[in-house]
Design a protein around this motif. Structure first.
Motif: not given
Length: 227
Positions: A137-151
């Motif tokens: 869950a933590l990894q998926r949350t970090v991944d979702a955040g970085t994807a949102g940031y880099m877009n």
């Protein structure tokens, strides 16, 4: 230097997210927010170093979001709102630094694109820090955040953008929203609960994140001496 700042990620989160009246709770650091912001600004000349710092904060934010029970996302929880406030402020400060670096590249499009590309997680991979991520869950949350940031990272910051950065920058806000949404759904909240208005998530947490992200950008600009 980027790795060193990343190693003190929880202290950095407190300093950028709170108006500390004493040392940090983790390593008793007493550095002032302005001094830390300017230090990060200097380190951010290297986009990979900035990526390490940014990633370390993403991990701290995700760990904090994970600590709260589902009802904190559904009902007013002062501690939850405080964590969102502090985290959004941190991301605002980091985007303020990033905007200043891009502006000082001389507004040469090839240079700003190169900086963004070298900082991009999808190009360099997730930067290594001493902070572990435990749990899917933590990894998926970090991944979702970085994807949102880099877009759609801003490729250029001109004089007008620099004066009104809060009206042009939203990557950190997108990241905070993506991380909150992912963690909330991991904890069982439905789409209907997330969108309910009036509702804590829609009207409390998201509004808090938006406001404090913008204040973080403005404070970073002041600390770096921008008009």
């Amino acid at each position: 230097m980027g790795t060193m700042i990343g190693d003190y990620a929880s202290d950095v989160h407190q300093i950028l997210g709170k108006n500390m009246d004493g040392p940090t709770d983790f390593n008793n650091l007493t550095i002032e927010r302005g001094d830390l912001t300017r230090l990060i600004r200097g380190v951010a000349e290297d986009p990979k170093a900035f990526g390490v710092i940014h990633h370390s904060q993403s991990v701290v934010i995700a760990e904090g979001l994970n600590d709260f029970p589902p009802d904190s996302y559904r009902k007013g929880d002062p501690e939850m709102r405080a964590w969102v406030k502090q985290s959004a402020s941190v991301l605002g400060h980091l985007d303020g630094v990033r905007g200043d670096v891009i502006y000082d590249l001389g507004q040469a499009e090839k240079d700003t694109n190169a900086w963004n590309q070298r900082m991009n997680y999808h190009v360099i991979g997730a930067p290594l820090t001493a902070i572990p991520i435990v749990g899917d869950a933590l990894q998926r949350t970090v991944d979702a955040g970085t994807a949102g940031y880099m877009n759609e990272l801003n490729a250029k910051v001109d004089e007008e953008t620099r004066r009104n950065m809060v009206n042009h920058f939203e990557n950190g806000e997108n990241q905070m929203n993506a991380m909150m949404r992912k963690m909330a759904t991991e904890k069982g909240l439905t789409q209907e609960e997330l969108d309910a208005s009036p509702g804590e998530y829609e009207d409390g947490l998201q509004t808090t994140a938006e406001n404090w992200y913008q204040q973080g950008i403005e404070d970073a600009q002041k600390k770096m001496g921008q008009p």
